[in-house]
Design a protein around this motif. Structure first.
Motif, mmCIF file in Angstrom:
data_model
loop_
_atom_site.group_PDB
_atom_site.id
_atom_site.type_symbol
_atom_site.label_atom_id
_atom_site.label_comp_id
_atom_site.label_asym_id
_atom_site.label_seq_id
_atom_site.Cartn_x
_atom_site.Cartn_y
_atom_site.Cartn_z
ATOM 1 N N LYS A 369 43.094 48.905 40.765
ATOM 2 C CA LYS A 369 41.871 48.605 40.056
ATOM 3 C C LYS A 369 41.764 48.946 38.617
ATOM 4 O O LYS A 369 41.029 48.500 37.711
ATOM 5 N N VAL A 370 42.307 50.357 38.400
ATOM 6 C CA VAL A 370 42.325 50.691 36.930
ATOM 7 C C VAL A 370 43.679 51.261 36.441
ATOM 8 O O VAL A 370 44.298 52.046 37.404
ATOM 9 N N CYS A 399 44.978 53.861 41.468
ATOM 10 C CA CYS A 399 44.852 53.788 39.853
ATOM 11 C C CYS A 399 46.242 53.747 39.544
ATOM 12 O O CYS A 399 47.488 54.282 40.354
ATOM 13 N N THR A 419 45.357 43.949 37.331
ATOM 14 C CA THR A 419 44.407 45.059 37.295
ATOM 15 C C THR A 419 43.113 44.731 36.419
ATOM 16 O O THR A 419 43.341 44.392 35.210
ATOM 17 N N TYR A 421 40.932 46.610 35.078
ATOM 18 C CA TYR A 421 40.497 47.431 33.739
ATOM 19 C C TYR A 421 41.803 48.413 33.578
ATOM 20 O O TYR A 421 42.296 48.886 34.189
ATOM 21 N N CYS A 422 41.939 48.304 32.221
ATOM 22 C CA CYS A 422 42.915 49.200 31.571
ATOM 23 C C CYS A 422 42.069 50.260 30.554
ATOM 24 O O CYS A 422 41.279 49.758 29.643
ATOM 25 N N ILE A 423 42.336 51.425 30.814
ATOM 26 C CA ILE A 423 41.728 52.669 29.956
ATOM 27 C C ILE A 423 42.705 53.103 29.029
ATOM 28 O O ILE A 423 43.788 53.524 29.541
ATOM 29 N N VAL A 438 38.003 50.691 27.108
ATOM 30 C CA VAL A 438 38.234 49.823 28.370
ATOM 31 C C VAL A 438 38.552 48.405 28.215
ATOM 32 O O VAL A 438 37.705 47.765 27.359
ATOM 33 N N LEU A 458 32.439 51.958 35.904
ATOM 34 C CA LEU A 458 33.514 51.168 36.842
ATOM 35 C C LEU A 458 33.036 50.747 38.234
ATOM 36 O O LEU A 458 33.402 50.067 38.624
#
Ligand code: GAP
Length: 463
Positions: A369-370, A399, A419, A421-423, A438, A458
């Motif tokens: 997810k992240v 993650c 994926t 979301y990428c932070i 994000v 999120l």
């Protein structure tokens, strides 16, 4: 045709390259029609199973779960008709010895045929059309006669003699037989009243003749089946409700509606009242994803006959006794996965003319997810902060932490596994305002979010 083949090849290649699906036993040269799920494949499959279980059991007051064993008393398969009739028509190409499914060869040239036809019926059609059919492998047109080949996989479980094949145990060819065998146990223990359903997810095994089409048709696969027990007079009314529920399930799963269609069976088995498949538009065309069938009281009547047990239902309110009629929905995890992979596979042309491959999975199905990155691998304070965020978020979500290569490359990799979301933790995070970037998978837009607001942010986005 070329375009579709290309798409299939691209999906197979991505599935291997990114660890979704591996051919089984590759170091030994592979094992036909068997596949393994890699680290992202197992997450995707698990998410599919969770979504199915939630829709089928958790949100339904009238359906309970079951996990029956793979092995059942061998009489099960006589009663069900599988020992006598679970077979596909097989022919061989006389030139390259490929084994071919004759009903599929006929279907491919537009001749209505299916595995339920007798050997005589299928050979008649085969003879009439042989001049139009080519071997898919070598292109020659010389074939043996079609012979019906039984699909049940045999084993010597509990049989210690050398001629065990005369008296084999079978690996289950479908999971629903375990449901029928436990019908009475569930009625006695689960406080269910007709109409009610029993659902289960589990492995099934079939000696499939042809081993094409990747994970669409495999010899070991997982089924998600639900059998719904009804009063005889209510069977068709409940069947219509089930058809609607199953269609809605795919829309809720995030499958594009234009890639789904109903297919009505014209050639029904003698006991069936009605049978429809939900077909998905795979790269090789619309093919069966799921079966939704009205089966009458055949299954319980057969098991009652072969076991000598009464498998009736006693309605305490009306004092009526009857053998329930069954409607079922049955779908493979692998077939769902191939539909989800096909639906998600996207190529986008970027401004610099580069192509971005992105798996636009519905968020609830995305394996990861992240992803959390430090902008630079060799700046300890960035790495420590990114690890802190990763360790916190992984309590809630699947993650990934990634500090390999540059951020652009990391985005590409995360796009290919879908994926959402990428932070990224950068110098502003540490030196300025405690915010991170994000990046959204689908729009590629980036926004700054305060670290203390990340969880809420999120939760809202991944809802
Ligand atoms: N109990 C009913 C039943 O098993 P089926 O049409 O033979 O009916 C149901 O199978 C579903 O199981 C199919 O729609 C498909 O999704 C999946 N399935 C069947 N055979 C499969 C195979 N060899 N490989 C992968 N999935 C398969």
């Amino acid at each position: 045709m070329k375009k579709e083949q290309d798409k299939m090849e691209k999906i197979i290649s991505l599935a291997k390259r990114r660890g979704f699906v591996f051919p089984s036993s590759e170091i030994y040269g592979g094992y036909s029609a068997i596949y393994d799920y890699g680290s992202y494949g197992v997450e995707l499959a698990n998410n599919i199973k969770v979504a199915w279980w939630k829709a089928t059991v958790q949100l339904r007051e009238d359906i309970v779960g079951l996990d029956s064993a793979i092995f059942m008393h061998p009489k099960t398969w006589e009663a069900s008709g599988h020992v006598g009739g679970f077979s596909d028509p097989l022919a061989e190409c006389k030139n390259c010895n490929s084994r071919l499914r004759v009903d599929h060869l006929l279907e491919d040239i537009g001749v209505l045929a299916d595995e339920k036809m007798s050997e005589e019926e299928i050979n008649k059609l085969f003879d009439e059309n042989k001049n139009k059919i080519k071997c898919p492998k070598c292109g020659k047109q010389e074939f043996s006669e079609a012979k019906k080949f039984n699909l049940l996989v045999k084993s010597n479980l509990g049989n210690f003699t050398s001629d065990w094949e005369k008296d084999p145990a079978y690996l289950r060819g479908e999971t629903c037989q375990g449901i029928y065998l436990n019908y009475k146990n569930v009625v006695d223990t689960a406080r269910v009243k007709i109409p009610f359903g029993i659902a289960q997810i589990g492995k099934a095994f079939r000696n499939e003749i042809t081993a094409r089409q990747f994970i669409f048709r495999t010899r070991e696969f997982e089924q998600m089946e639900m059998q719904y027990f009804t009063h005889p007079d209510k069977e068709m009314e409940e069947y219509e409700k089930l058809r609607q529920a199953r269609w809605q399930y795919y829309l809720d799963l995030g499958i594009k509606e234009e890639n789904l269609k109903w297919h009505k069976h014209e050639n029904l088995v003698f006991y069936a009242k009605e049978a429809y498949d939900i077909e998905y538009n795979y790269p090789f065309g619309f093919k069966e994803l799921e079966g939704v069938h009205a089966r009458g009281n055949y299954d319980l009547s057969q098991h009652a006959k072969f076991s000598g047990q009464k498998l009736e239902y006693s309605d305490t309110a009306t004092n009526e006794k009857y053998v329930p009629h069954i409607i079922e929905s049955s779908v493979g995890v692998g077939r769902t996965m191939l539909a989800v992979l096909t639906d998600a596979y996207t190529e986008e042309k970027l401004e610099d003319d580069d192509i971005r491959i992105v798996m636009k999975f519905p968020k609830k199905l995305a394996p990861v997810k992240v992803a959390v990155f430090p902008l630079m691998k060799n700046k300890e304070n960035l790495v420590v902060k990114a690890k802190e965020i990763y360790n916190d978020l992984k309590q809630e979500y699947m993650c990934e932490f990634d500090d390999n290569g540059n951020v652009g490359k990391r985005y590409r990799r995360q796009d290919e596994i879908g994926t959402p979301y990428c932070i990224t933790v950068d110098f502003d995070t540490i030196e300025k305002d405690n915010t991170v970037t994000v990046r959204d998978r689908d729009t590629m837009e980036q926004e700054r979010v305060k670290i203390e607001e990340l969880k809420n942010y999120l939760e809202d986005k991944l809802k």
